[in-house]
Scaffold this motif. Structure first.
Motif, mmCIF file in Angstrom:
data_model
loop_
_atom_site.group_PDB
_atom_site.id
_atom_site.type_symbol
_atom_site.label_atom_id
_atom_site.label_comp_id
_atom_site.label_asym_id
_atom_site.label_seq_id
_atom_site.Cartn_x
_atom_site.Cartn_y
_atom_site.Cartn_z
ATOM 1 N N SER A 28 0.833 -1.210 0.000
ATOM 2 C CA SER A 28 0.000 0.000 0.000
ATOM 3 C C SER A 28 0.862 1.252 0.000
ATOM 4 N N HIS A 31 2.611 1.534 -3.448
ATOM 5 C CA HIS A 31 1.625 1.823 -4.487
ATOM 6 C C HIS A 31 1.167 3.272 -4.409
ATOM 7 N N TYR A 140 -11.325 -1.896 -12.354
ATOM 8 C CA TYR A 140 -10.533 -2.641 -11.375
ATOM 9 C C TYR A 140 -11.305 -3.832 -10.810
ATOM 10 N N ASP A 158 -5.279 -6.792 -4.628
ATOM 11 C CA ASP A 158 -4.698 -5.500 -5.017
ATOM 12 C C ASP A 158 -5.671 -4.706 -5.886
ATOM 13 N N TYR A 159 -6.207 -5.378 -6.914
ATOM 14 C CA TYR A 159 -7.176 -4.704 -7.788
ATOM 15 C C TYR A 159 -8.421 -4.295 -7.013
ATOM 16 N N GLU A 162 -7.771 -1.135 -5.164
ATOM 17 C CA GLU A 162 -7.756 0.018 -6.063
ATOM 18 C C GLU A 162 -9.182 0.413 -6.445
ATOM 19 N N TRP A 166 -10.934 4.131 -5.570
ATOM 20 C CA TRP A 166 -11.633 5.000 -6.518
ATOM 21 C C TRP A 166 -13.098 5.169 -6.149
ATOM 22 N N MET A 223 -6.436 2.771 2.101
ATOM 23 C CA MET A 223 -6.524 3.050 0.671
ATOM 24 C C MET A 223 -7.639 4.035 0.387
ATOM 25 N N TYR A 227 -6.587 7.584 -1.209
ATOM 26 C CA TYR A 227 -7.078 7.886 -2.558
ATOM 27 C C TYR A 227 -7.851 9.201 -2.559
#
Length: 238
Positions: A28, A31, A140, A158-159, A162, A166, A223, A227
């Protein structure tokens, strides 16, 4: 004997937990650092451009699309519109970037290309365009599902993270912008956009609850927060 087996199982479980915590922490952080660097590079590149290099604006793109509609019988009728709109999109117009993303996603007027589609959606999403942010969520999620089917659970996670990042950005952006009811996004879809997003929201809540380890759930929260810090664009003051 049984005691040794139990201790071995517990030891392996703790080892896996420790491995998961370390991997998720470093993944994390690294990334997010990459995303931050990409955002800075993009903003610097846009700021460094000379206005003299801009050959077309959004009106030229709209005009080219209208003209192509008249010439729709010709398969190459949209070639010029695509060329002009790509130029306008490269200069940062989020509406045009979103249109290009949708064209490449659907193979409309261009060869279908998921990578090119995601590139244009990302360009718009990074500037606060909510429909493009929602398309990033779906992209994703599809990639996460594919990775899961291929047996790559770490890549799938991971995807998934993400997608969740978003989704958090899109929710925050929609709450504070003029974008209401997901109308603009729904207009490009064959399903019910608002209902789909509610389904995804519920799915994320249940998915995070089911995570067996507290550190994984905390990484999802991280995340989401980071984000939003990176990509959320506050409404312009009037």
């Amino acid at each position: 004997m049984i005691r040794e087996v139990i201790l071995t199982i517990v030891g392996l479980g703790l080892l896996y937990l420790g491995y998961t915590v370390v991997v998720m922490h470093f993944w994390s952080d690294s990334h997010l650092a990459v995303l931050s660097q990409e955002l800075e590079r993009t903003e610097r590149a846009m700021a460094a451009r000379s206005p003299d290099q801009k050959l077309f604006d959004v009106k030229d793109c709209d005009r080219a699309i209208d003209q192509a509609k008249v010439q729709n019988a010709d398969p190459s009728g949209y070639d010029e519109a695509v060329r002009i709109c790509r130029h306008v999109g490269a200069w940062g117009d989020t509406g045009v970037q979103y249109i290009l993303g949708t064209w490449y996603k659907q193979g409309k007027h261009v060869l279908q290309n998921d990578e090119e589609s995601q590139k244009w959606y990302l360009a718009a999403a990074m500037q606060g365009h909510v429909p493009a942010q929602l398309e990033m969520v779906l992209a994703y999620l599809r990639q996460s599902e594919t990775a899961e089917q291929q047996g790559d659970s770490h890549q799938a996670m991971d995807y998934g993270m993400e997608a969740y990042g978003w989704f958090c950005v899109a929710q925050k952006q929609a709450e504070t912008s003029n974008f209401t009811g997901f109308d603009a996004w729904t207009a490009t879809r064959t399903d019910d956009g608002p209902q789909l997003m509610q389904t995804i929201a519920n799915g994320f809540v249940e998915h995070i609850k089911r995570q067996p380890f507290f550190p994984i759930r905390k990484t999802y929260e991280k995340m989401c927060r980071e984000y939003v810090n990176l990509y959320y664009k506050p409404p312009a003051a009037h």
